[in-house]
Write an enzyme that holds these catalytic residues in place. Structure first.
Site, mmCIF file in Angstrom:
data_model
loop_
_atom_site.group_PDB
_atom_site.id
_atom_site.type_symbol
_atom_site.label_atom_id
_atom_site.label_comp_id
_atom_site.label_asym_id
_atom_site.label_seq_id
_atom_site.Cartn_x
_atom_site.Cartn_y
_atom_site.Cartn_z
ATOM 1 N N GLY A 54 -25.319 -45.367 -64.968
ATOM 2 C CA GLY A 54 -25.871 -46.140 -65.660
ATOM 3 C C GLY A 54 -25.914 -47.611 -64.700
ATOM 4 N N ALA A 55 -26.033 -47.032 -63.658
ATOM 5 C CA ALA A 55 -26.596 -47.953 -62.220
ATOM 6 C C ALA A 55 -27.819 -48.365 -62.615
ATOM 7 C CB ALA A 55 -26.211 -47.427 -60.929
ATOM 8 N N GLY A 57 -29.009 -50.369 -64.991
ATOM 9 C CA GLY A 57 -29.069 -51.104 -65.908
ATOM 10 C C GLY A 57 -28.334 -52.180 -66.104
ATOM 11 N N GLY A 58 -27.926 -53.358 -66.490
ATOM 12 C CA GLY A 58 -28.106 -54.427 -66.599
ATOM 13 C C GLY A 58 -26.657 -54.900 -65.730
ATOM 14 N N ILE A 59 -25.683 -54.473 -65.937
ATOM 15 C CA ILE A 59 -24.180 -54.380 -65.423
ATOM 16 C C ILE A 59 -24.189 -53.602 -64.329
ATOM 17 C CG2 ILE A 59 -21.516 -54.003 -65.723
ATOM 18 C CD1 ILE A 59 -22.750 -56.000 -67.805
ATOM 19 N N GLY A 60 -24.828 -52.113 -64.419
ATOM 20 C CA GLY A 60 -25.072 -51.217 -63.576
ATOM 21 C C GLY A 60 -25.643 -51.539 -61.807
ATOM 22 N N ASP A 196 -12.867 -60.013 -70.454
ATOM 23 C CA ASP A 196 -12.011 -61.216 -70.758
ATOM 24 C C ASP A 196 -10.852 -61.986 -70.086
ATOM 25 O OD1 ASP A 196 -12.850 -59.604 -73.002
ATOM 26 O OD2 ASP A 196 -11.534 -57.828 -72.390
ATOM 27 N N ARG A 199 -13.458 -64.371 -68.297
ATOM 28 C CA ARG A 199 -13.333 -65.818 -69.140
ATOM 29 C C ARG A 199 -12.282 -66.656 -69.378
ATOM 30 N NH1 ARG A 199 -16.974 -61.932 -72.562
ATOM 31 N NH2 ARG A 199 -18.925 -61.805 -72.147
ATOM 32 N N HIS A 223 -10.225 -54.494 -76.249
ATOM 33 C CA HIS A 223 -11.763 -54.955 -75.622
ATOM 34 C C HIS A 223 -12.970 -55.524 -76.789
ATOM 35 C CE1 HIS A 223 -14.957 -57.657 -72.953
ATOM 36 N NE2 HIS A 223 -15.958 -56.014 -74.027
HETATM 37 N N1 LIG Z 1 -15.953 -53.369 -71.175
HETATM 38 C C1 LIG Z 1 -17.051 -54.675 -70.633
HETATM 39 O O1 LIG Z 1 -16.102 -55.727 -69.873
HETATM 40 C C2 LIG Z 1 -18.332 -54.773 -70.710
HETATM 41 C C3 LIG Z 1 -19.378 -56.187 -70.219
HETATM 42 C C4 LIG Z 1 -20.619 -56.108 -70.220
HETATM 43 C C5 LIG Z 1 -21.529 -54.851 -70.935
HETATM 44 N N2 LIG Z 1 -20.487 -53.920 -71.781
HETATM 45 C C6 LIG Z 1 -21.135 -52.091 -72.005
HETATM 46 O O2 LIG Z 1 -21.341 -52.167 -71.001
HETATM 47 C C7 LIG Z 1 -22.919 -51.116 -71.199
HETATM 48 C C8 LIG Z 1 -24.144 -51.695 -70.311
HETATM 49 O O3 LIG Z 1 -24.509 -52.705 -70.835
HETATM 50 P P1 LIG Z 1 -25.908 -52.945 -70.094
HETATM 51 O O4 LIG Z 1 -26.137 -54.731 -69.444
HETATM 52 O O5 LIG Z 1 -25.856 -53.270 -68.609
HETATM 53 O O6 LIG Z 1 -27.269 -52.291 -70.355
HETATM 54 P P2 LIG Z 1 -28.434 -52.091 -70.110
HETATM 55 O O7 LIG Z 1 -29.042 -51.621 -71.163
HETATM 56 O O8 LIG Z 1 -28.778 -52.962 -69.203
HETATM 57 O O9 LIG Z 1 -28.401 -50.736 -69.235
HETATM 58 C C9 LIG Z 1 -27.160 -49.329 -69.114
HETATM 59 C C10 LIG Z 1 -28.247 -48.397 -68.741
HETATM 60 O O10 LIG Z 1 -27.190 -47.304 -69.412
HETATM 61 C C11 LIG Z 1 -28.625 -46.236 -68.457
HETATM 62 N N3 LIG Z 1 -28.176 -44.854 -69.461
HETATM 63 C C12 LIG Z 1 -28.376 -44.748 -71.319
HETATM 64 N N4 LIG Z 1 -27.656 -43.802 -71.550
HETATM 65 C C13 LIG Z 1 -27.276 -42.875 -70.446
HETATM 66 C C14 LIG Z 1 -26.564 -41.445 -69.786
HETATM 67 N N5 LIG Z 1 -26.579 -40.854 -70.569
HETATM 68 N N6 LIG Z 1 -26.108 -41.536 -68.671
HETATM 69 C C15 LIG Z 1 -26.413 -42.705 -67.292
HETATM 70 N N7 LIG Z 1 -26.472 -43.956 -67.990
HETATM 71 C C16 LIG Z 1 -27.691 -43.557 -68.875
HETATM 72 C C17 LIG Z 1 -29.934 -46.436 -69.428
HETATM 73 O O11 LIG Z 1 -30.441 -46.518 -68.881
HETATM 74 C C18 LIG Z 1 -29.364 -47.731 -68.182
HETATM 75 O O12 LIG Z 1 -29.813 -48.312 -67.552
HETATM 76 C C19 LIG Z 1 -23.041 -51.123 -72.797
HETATM 77 O O13 LIG Z 1 -22.729 -50.618 -73.979
HETATM 78 C C20 LIG Z 1 -22.075 -52.546 -73.102
HETATM 79 O O14 LIG Z 1 -22.049 -53.035 -73.960
HETATM 80 C C21 LIG Z 1 -19.133 -54.036 -71.690
HETATM 81 O O1 LIG Z 2 -20.451 -58.328 -75.773
HETATM 82 C C1 LIG Z 2 -20.813 -57.197 -74.959
HETATM 83 O O2 LIG Z 2 -21.389 -56.923 -75.815
HETATM 84 C C2 LIG Z 2 -20.910 -56.876 -73.525
HETATM 85 C C3 LIG Z 2 -19.424 -56.947 -73.466
HETATM 86 O O3 LIG Z 2 -18.644 -56.119 -73.956
HETATM 87 C C4 LIG Z 2 -19.160 -58.324 -73.471
HETATM 88 O O4 LIG Z 2 -17.846 -58.537 -73.784
HETATM 89 O O5 LIG Z 2 -20.173 -59.434 -72.993
#
Ligand SMILES: NC(=O)c1ccc[n+]([C@@H]2O[C@H](COP(=O)([O-])OP(=O)(O)OC[C@H]3O[C@@H](n4cnc5c(N)ncnc54)[C@H](O)[C@@H]3O)[C@@H](O)[C@H]2O)c1
Ligand SMILES: O=C(O)C[C@H](O)C(=O)O
Length: 320
Positions: A54-55, A57-60, A196, A199, A223
């Protein structure tokens, strides 16, 4: 990669290396040329092999950049179903030692995972305003299942950092996938709850007028919503998660972080976020909660009630 020959040849080589993006077959070729099994970074430094799923994406993307800057990483695999070539090209230009390789789409998942020490999973959809993390279950449960099946097959000994939400359920999904495959090691599956802690540190530091780097509040439970339970009555010193896992793998002593892990010893629930000691084999010790004040005790009961349902939802997704 060595740059030999005269100036013109060197410039041609460097230009070829700096293409803004690659097709998946070009990228495949580039990866093969650079040697897939090599676990030494540029300059020959040994280190760990890390995959981000998922590299793009925003987090990736941010995470990939930080992993590229981490001196403990020698090989960095960036996998996504879209945009992996461009992100890989960009991240690879960072002038640090880790070798970066990109992988696009499920056909390349196996190559992305083979031989990895640490697999970090931020793949999946994020929530939009008004949604809960649990609203993401429908889509993200299937994504996490597929990716964890890949981990079980290609790098069953890797430590997995699960970021995709809802973490309170996706960790249980991953555990069930690994159990089915016969590869489950509870010490190696860690739900990422570091945000968490970050924050809580920031907010506490703000209120007390301190530098957030000097504050570390343990955050236990899970979480999401009421399951996030900061233990404000306990404070200790800070660090960050993927880096902490790598320092643990290296054998550093006293690497202690909060994480959502298998933990019958803390509550009656099968998974719970609490302080863990990270070592060569993953979460080697799960710590008890320590003394709680009245506010925290009430919060704990609420957290446990919601967590039980979220964990069961993840288990049922695989078992039913
Ligand atoms: N645990 C935490 O603290 C935390 C913090 C922030 C975000 N998140 C979670 O992380 C996830 C990603 O958030 P984001 O903001 O990066 O979202 P995003 O939409 O910007 O990025 C997600 C990425 O995942 C990719 N993706 C989708 N399906 C896929 C698959 N089958 N295989 C590989 N890659 C795939 C997408 O193409 C995209 O690039 C969300 O579920 C979000 O809720 C968790
Ligand atoms: O809040 C969300 O959906 C993303 C992440 O889990 C967060 O805590 O920021």
């Amino acid at each position: 990669m060595e740059f030999r020959g005269d100036a013109t040849q060197r410039i041609a080589m460097i230009s070829a290396h700096l293409q803004p993006s690659f097709t998946s077959s070009q990228m495949e070729e580039k990866n093969t040329v650079m040697g897939r099994e090599n676990c030494r970074g540029k300059g020959g430094k040994a280190g760990f092999k890390v995959a981000v799923l998922g590299a793009a994406g925003g987090i990736g993307q941010t995470l990939s950049l930080l992993m590229k800057m981490n001196p403990l990483v020698s090989l960095l695999h960036l996998y996504d179903v879209v945009n992996a070539p461009g992100v890989t090209a960009d991240v690879s230009h960072m002038d640090t030692g880790a070798v970066v390789k990109g992988f696009l789409g499920v056909k390349q998942l196996e190559d992305a995972l083979k031989g990895m020490d640490l697999v970090i999973i931020p793949a999946g959809v994020p929530r939009k305003p008004g949604m809960t993390r649990d609203d993401l279950f429908k889509i993200n449960a299937g994504i996490v299942k597929t990716l964890c099946e890949g981990v079980a097959e290609c790098c069953p000994n890797a430590i997995v950092n699960l970021i995709s939400n809802p973490v309170n359920s996706t960790v249980a999904i991953a555990a069930e996938v690994f159990k089915k495959a016969g590869t489950y090691d509870p010490k190696k599956l860690l739900g990422v709850t570091t945000l968490d802690v970050a924050r809580a540190n920031t907010f506490v530091a703000e209120v007390l007028g301190l530098d957030p780097r000097e504050v570390d509040v343990p955050v236990v439970g899970g979480h999401a919503g009421v399951t996030i339970l900061p233990l404000l009555s306990q404070a200790y010193a800070a660090a960050k998660f993927a880096d902490a896992c790598l320092r643990g793998l290296r054998g550093d002593a006293n690497v202690i972080e909060c994480s959502f892990v298998a933990s019958q010893v803390v509550t009656e629930l099968p998974f719970f976020a609490t302080k863990v000691r990270l070592g060569r084999t993953g979460a080697e010790e799960v710590y008890q909660l320590g003394p709680l004040n009245e506010y925290e005790r009430v919060g704990l009961e609420k957290a446990k009630e919601e967590l039980a349902g979220s964990i069961q939802k993840g288990v049922d997704f695989i078992r039913k």
